[in-house]
Design a protein around this motif. Structure first.
Motif, short mmCIF file in Angstrom:
data_model
loop_
_atom_site.label_atom_id
_atom_site.label_comp_id
_atom_site.label_asym_id
_atom_site.label_seq_id
_atom_site.Cartn_x
_atom_site.Cartn_y
_atom_site.Cartn_z
N THR A 44 0.83 -1.20 0.00
CA THR A 44 0.00 0.00 0.00
C THR A 44 0.86 1.25 0.00
O THR A 44 0.58 2.23 -0.71
CB THR A 44 -0.94 0.00 1.22
OG1 THR A 44 -1.77 -1.16 1.18
CG2 THR A 44 -1.81 1.25 1.24
N ARG A 67 3.43 5.65 -5.77
CA ARG A 67 3.25 5.56 -7.22
C ARG A 67 2.09 6.42 -7.67
O ARG A 67 2.17 7.14 -8.68
CB ARG A 67 3.03 4.11 -7.64
CG ARG A 67 3.09 3.90 -9.16
CD ARG A 67 2.35 2.65 -9.59
NE ARG A 67 0.91 2.80 -9.39
CZ ARG A 67 0.10 3.42 -10.23
NH1 ARG A 67 0.58 3.99 -11.33
NH2 ARG A 67 -1.20 3.50 -9.98
N ALA A 68 0.98 6.35 -6.93
CA ALA A 68 -0.20 7.14 -7.27
C ALA A 68 0.10 8.62 -7.16
O ALA A 68 -0.30 9.43 -8.01
CB ALA A 68 -1.37 6.76 -6.36
N THR A 109 -8.10 -0.46 -2.25
CA THR A 109 -7.34 -1.69 -2.10
C THR A 109 -8.01 -2.58 -1.07
O THR A 109 -8.63 -2.10 -0.11
CB THR A 109 -5.89 -1.40 -1.66
OG1 THR A 109 -5.20 -2.64 -1.44
CG2 THR A 109 -5.83 -0.58 -0.38
N GLU A 148 2.20 1.77 -3.42
CA GLU A 148 1.17 2.27 -4.33
C GLU A 148 0.78 3.72 -4.02
O GLU A 148 0.46 4.49 -4.92
CB GLU A 148 -0.07 1.37 -4.27
CG GLU A 148 -1.19 1.74 -5.23
CD GLU A 148 -0.81 1.63 -6.71
OE1 GLU A 148 -1.62 2.07 -7.55
OE2 GLU A 148 0.28 1.10 -7.03
#
Length: 232
Positions: free
Chosen positions: A105, A111-112, A122, A108
């Motif tokens: 998480t 990355r987001a 998620t 991500e």
């Protein structure tokens, strides 16, 4: 530094503009691939009230752990406490605000943030304390929680090779969280072991394009080992 040439000569110049209460994204996993000299410069500058986003917080006396010693970090967003006894003690004593986030998480979220995506759903953490206070929805019969992306004022990154334009290659597992952090910083600073002329790097091997990099500095590294295991 001029135009597309991202090189700076000193660590003081590399972190120019860093002030109290900023959010710093740091690459690395344990002690692998950490921007150790940039961390040392943060300590030297004495800034406080920092929110630091990293997989963990180094070890006692090295890496991000040195910032805990001087109480420079107000909040850690991390996946685990790791081998850092001071991190554990400050957490348990309530001296340090800690947001423990599942490792995937956290990756991500970065990355987001780098991709301009404000949040994502998620299944990780559903039905656990991780989900407390977060929006929950069901898709195709499965529950998901909403996680917000992460961005930072500064991203500090350790690369292997780069060219003058800031195109960066990481070495093997030292890549870890570095390219994710690099993409999500308002100002991204990369320290590397070698800087080459533009055109010397194979384009297909570049992990972080120079568009994400604001400052680039050549460093020397201790590369301390977190746990040394010897076979008798």
């Amino acid at each position: 530094m001029a135009g597309l040439d991202k090189r700076v000569a000193t660590y003081e110049e590399a972190l120019a503009g860093l002030t109290d209460n900023m959010t710093i994204l740091s690459g690395g996993f344990g002690l692998c691939g950490i921007p150790e000299n940039l961390i040392a410069e943060i300590r030297r500058r004495g800034v406080t009230g920092l929110t630091v986003v990293s997989n963990n917080c180094g070890v006692d006396g090295f890496g991000l752990g040195v910032l805990l010693e001087d109480r420079q970090i107000r909040k850690m967003i991390a996946s685990y406490v790791g081998e850092n006894a001071l991190f554990e003690r400050q957490l348990l004593d309530g001296e340090l605000e800690v947001d423990l986030t599942p490792q995937g998480t956290l990756a991500e979220k970065l990355r987001a943030g780098g991709a301009g995506i404000p949040a994502f759903y998620t299944a990780t953490g559903v039905g656990t304390p991780v989900a407390e206070g977060k929006e929950e929805r069901e898709f195709n019969g499965r529950r998901y929680i909403l996680e917000e992306a992460i961005t930072g004022d500064f991203a500090i990154v350790k690369g292997w090779k780069a060219d003058h334009f800031g195109n960066v290659i990481y070495r093997h597992t030292a890549q870890n969280f570095n390219p994710l952090a690099a993409s999500a910083g308002r100002i991204t600073v990369v320290e590397v072991e070698e800087i080459v002329e533009p055109g010397e790097l194979e384009p297909s091997q570049i992990h972080t394009p120079g568009i994400f990099v604001d400052r680039l500095i050549l460093g020397t590294f201790e590369k301390r080992i977190e746990k040394r295991t010897l076979k008798g």
